[in-house]
Design a protein around this motif. Structure first.
Motif, PDB file in Angstrom:
ATOM      1  N   GLU A  14      79.493  48.633  46.920  1.00 58.70           N
ATOM      2  CA  GLU A  14      80.696  48.666  46.080  1.00 58.70           C
ATOM      3  C   GLU A  14      80.341  48.730  44.601  1.00 58.70           C
ATOM      4  N   THR A  15      79.185  48.167  44.233  1.00 58.84           N
ATOM      5  CA  THR A  15      78.782  48.152  42.825  1.00 58.84           C
ATOM      6  C   THR A  15      78.033  49.411  42.425  1.00 58.84           C
ATOM      7  N   ARG A  16      77.128  49.894  43.303  1.00 59.66           N
ATOM      8  CA  ARG A  16      76.235  50.993  42.931  1.00 59.66           C
ATOM      9  C   ARG A  16      76.349  52.209  43.839  1.00 59.66           C
ATOM     10  N   GLY A  17      77.192  52.147  44.871  1.00 59.20           N
ATOM     11  CA  GLY A  17      77.258  53.227  45.836  1.00 59.20           C
ATOM     12  C   GLY A  17      78.564  53.992  45.796  1.00 59.20           C
TER      13      GLY A  17
ATOM     14  N   CYS B  98      67.404  44.009  50.169  1.00 55.91           N
ATOM     15  CA  CYS B  98      67.175  45.018  49.142  1.00 55.91           C
ATOM     16  C   CYS B  98      67.891  46.298  49.552  1.00 55.91           C
ATOM     17  N   VAL B  99      68.850  46.717  48.761  1.00 56.58           N
ATOM     18  CA  VAL B  99      69.565  47.968  48.990  1.00 56.58           C
ATOM     19  C   VAL B  99      69.102  48.940  47.913  1.00 56.58           C
ATOM     20  N   GLN B 100      68.177  49.813  48.269  1.00 54.78           N
ATOM     21  CA  GLN B 100      67.622  50.757  47.311  1.00 54.78           C
ATOM     22  C   GLN B 100      68.311  52.108  47.450  1.00 54.78           C
ATOM     23  N   ALA B 101      68.459  52.787  46.341  1.00 53.17           N
ATOM     24  CA  ALA B 101      69.158  54.072  46.294  1.00 53.17           C
ATOM     25  C   ALA B 101      70.560  53.928  46.877  1.00 53.17           C
ATOM     26  N   ALA B 102      71.286  52.912  46.418  1.00 56.30           N
ATOM     27  CA  ALA B 102      72.627  52.642  46.948  1.00 56.30           C
ATOM     28  C   ALA B 102      73.592  53.782  46.681  1.00 56.30           C
ATOM     29  N   ASN B 103      73.270  54.674  45.752  1.00 61.35           N
ATOM     30  CA  ASN B 103      74.155  55.802  45.466  1.00 61.35           C
ATOM     31  C   ASN B 103      74.251  56.772  46.642  1.00 61.35           C
ATOM     32  N   ASN B 104      73.378  56.608  47.647  1.00 59.21           N
ATOM     33  CA  ASN B 104      73.426  57.459  48.833  1.00 59.21           C
ATOM     34  C   ASN B 104      74.158  56.801  49.995  1.00 59.21           C
ATOM     35  N   PHE B 105      74.650  55.584  49.811  1.00 58.37           N
ATOM     36  CA  PHE B 105      75.415  54.888  50.833  1.00 58.37           C
ATOM     37  C   PHE B 105      76.904  55.167  50.617  1.00 58.37           C
ATOM     38  N   VAL B 106      77.655  55.227  51.713  1.00 51.88           N
ATOM     39  CA  VAL B 106      79.101  55.437  51.625  1.00 51.88           C
ATOM     40  C   VAL B 106      79.795  54.326  52.407  1.00 51.88           C
ATOM     41  N   LEU B 107      80.647  53.579  51.714  1.00 55.46           N
ATOM     42  CA  LEU B 107      81.424  52.513  52.342  1.00 55.46           C
ATOM     43  C   LEU B 107      82.826  53.028  52.615  1.00 55.46           C
ATOM     44  N   LEU B 108      83.240  52.963  53.874  1.00 56.01           N
ATOM     45  CA  LEU B 108      84.585  53.398  54.267  1.00 56.01           C
ATOM     46  C   LEU B 108      85.494  52.174  54.287  1.00 56.01           C
ATOM     47  N   LYS B 109      86.527  52.191  53.445  1.00 52.37           N
ATOM     48  CA  LYS B 109      87.396  51.021  53.297  1.00 52.37           C
ATOM     49  C   LYS B 109      88.847  51.388  53.594  1.00 52.37           C
ATOM     50  N   SER B 110      89.615  50.362  53.974  1.00 52.95           N
ATOM     51  CA  SER B 110      91.059  50.499  54.159  1.00 52.95           C
ATOM     52  C   SER B 110      91.763  49.700  53.077  1.00 52.95           C
TER      53      SER B 110
END
Length: 469
Positions: A272-275, A454-466
């Protein structure tokens, strides 16, 4: 003098010469509490009515666990290679001047650089004449003004990136030294603890129960049945804490941080902060609308690391909507009932689910995440629909080792040294079983772990939210 009977009222038993049940010739549980004529059938095996109750396993599938020896883990991530900015302003009176967001941004653009200026779909190419403070003076190619871009001032909508440079013959100097950009990130471990307690009297009262545990073991357990479940619950919490943990700077009075509990950055907070966040996805929407939504995610991944292989961990509703989206692409069967290179027949079990697919240049592997479905975890809330996690490793600079290292994008660091390994430790105290460590007539089984995610390269993660009810 007659015999006085102070025990059970045995006079209620009246023998009869015929076989049959009468109100006064059988042993009633109400009348006789010292024995039972008909013992109840007791099932020794415990009924697993909730199936496999543990929700852990997600981090073991996509990450790794490595020791650390300090109170903090620090790593650096690469910055962008090319010079580009948005939200700039522009004016054309009389020369074309682009105002950057700051003088530091403008300092990255050298004299003589060729740039592209865009306002929406209107694009102009120009050469940089000079840079002064936050202002960049440019000369458009082919015209003295901004052509279709604008002939007046435009504020906060101009995008700019450098695509090259141009100099005249015999030029003395050109270009500008730009230091490599990187961003430093850090996280701190948290200490998790729990325990199971049983008093000495209960350890001496044996009552066996046949169980099958979530880790595959089966057999008979005594009071250790509860200890075993306490351990499973703690192992689940180790993973859930890495997913849900949040940091607290301690600036707010009455907060956990103000009391010295600074927390840690978990998976959801990091993304949510970096992705990337995609809200209210409806991949199963009719008429191909769901596929268009998915393509929006692909377009954003193209702007990031473009990592080819990705894992999708989804709740049930989102998983089914993706199945519907993929089935709608099939043109061979009514409603999408014929997949692959085989022909469905009436004797064949119909498979309506998908475990993976390829779209564009990306491969996606889909699986259900029990943590999002279980009614005692995130399934109770339904605000997270799933997460897309890049597969593979990232190369980062480890400031403790002083060199570049390859690590999974998602991994756990736990405290460990030659003296103590705090990955997952347990010990027993009390007065039971020879552990005479206290005066309490009980046995205490303690559990402890100290770890961080450690969540590295968080810009490549996608969080699906409702966000909608």
């Amino acid at each position: 003098m007659g015999i006085s009977n102070t025990g059970a009222n045995l006079n209620t038993l009246t023998p009869r010469p015929t076989q049959g049940l009468f109100g006064d010739n059988y042993l009633s549980l109400a009348d006789m509490d010292f024995t039972k004529q008909f013992l109840p059938d007791v099932y020794e095996k415990e009924v697993e009515r909730f199936g496999n109750r543990t929700v852990s396993g997600f981090l073991r599938m996509v990450g790794a666990e490595m020791p650390m020896s300090s109170d903090q883990v620090v790593w650096s991530e690469q910055g962008r290679l090319h010079v580009a900015f948005d939200n700039c302003s522009i004016a054309a009176t009389p020369t074309v001047v682009v105002t950057m967001n700051s003088a530091a941004d403008a300092a990255l653009i050298p004299d003589g650089a060729t740039v592209i200026l865009a306002n929406g779909f209107s694009v102009v190419k120009a050469r940089v004449d000079s840079v002064a403070g936050a202002n960049v003076t440019v000369a458009p190619y082919g015209a003295g003004n901004l052509d279709g871009l604008s002939t007046t001032a435009v504020t906060g909508t101009i995008k700019l990136f450098v695509y090259g440079s141009e100099f005249k013959k015999g030029s003395l100097d050109g270009g500008k030294s730009v230091d490599a950009q990187f961003t430093s990130f850090s996280n701190k471990p948290i200490i998790l603890r729990d325990k199971y307690t049983v008093n000495g009297s209960d350890t001496a009262q044996i009552g066996w129960v046949e169980v099958t545990s979530e880790n595959g073991a089966s057999g008979y357990l005594w009071y250790l049945k509860s200890e075993h479940e306490a351990r499973l619950r703690f192992e689940d919490q180790l993973e859930m804490a890495m997913v849900e943990a949040v940091k607290d700077t301690g600036n707010t009075a009455g907060s956990a941080g103000a009391a010295g509990f600074g927390g840690s950055e978990g998976l959801f907070e990091a993304v949510e902060t970096r992705g990337l966040i995609y809200n209210d996805a409806n991949f199963g929407a009719p008429s191909g609308a769901g596929l268009f939504e998915f393509d929006e995610i692909l377009a954003e991944l193209d702007k990031q690391g473009s990592i080819e292989e990705n894992m999708m961990f989804l709740d049930r509703a989102t998983s089914l909507s993706i199945d519907n989206m993929l089935a709608a692409q099939n043109s061979y069967g009514t409603g999408g009932t014929s997949y692959g290179v085989f022909n469905n027949s009436e004797d064949m079990a119909l498979n309506l689910g998908f475990s993976g697919f390829r779209r564009g240049s990306y491969d996606f592997y889909k699986t259900d995440w029990k943590y999002l479905n279980d009614s005692t975890t995130r399934g109770l809330i339904d605000d997270i629909d799933g997460i897309i996690v890049p597969a593979g490793t990232s190369t980062v600079y480890d400031q403790n080792l002083g060199k570049n290292i390859a690590r999974p994008f998602l991994h756990i660091r736990y405290r460990a040294s030659e003296a103590d390994d705090r990955k997952m430790k347990s010990w027993i105290t009390g007065s039971v079983g020879g552990n005479y460590t206290s005066a309490a007539d009980e046995m205490n089984v303690h559990f402890l772990s100290e770890r961080a995610l450690c969540v590295q390269a968080a810009n490549n993660f996608v969080l699906l939210k409702s966000t909608q009810v």
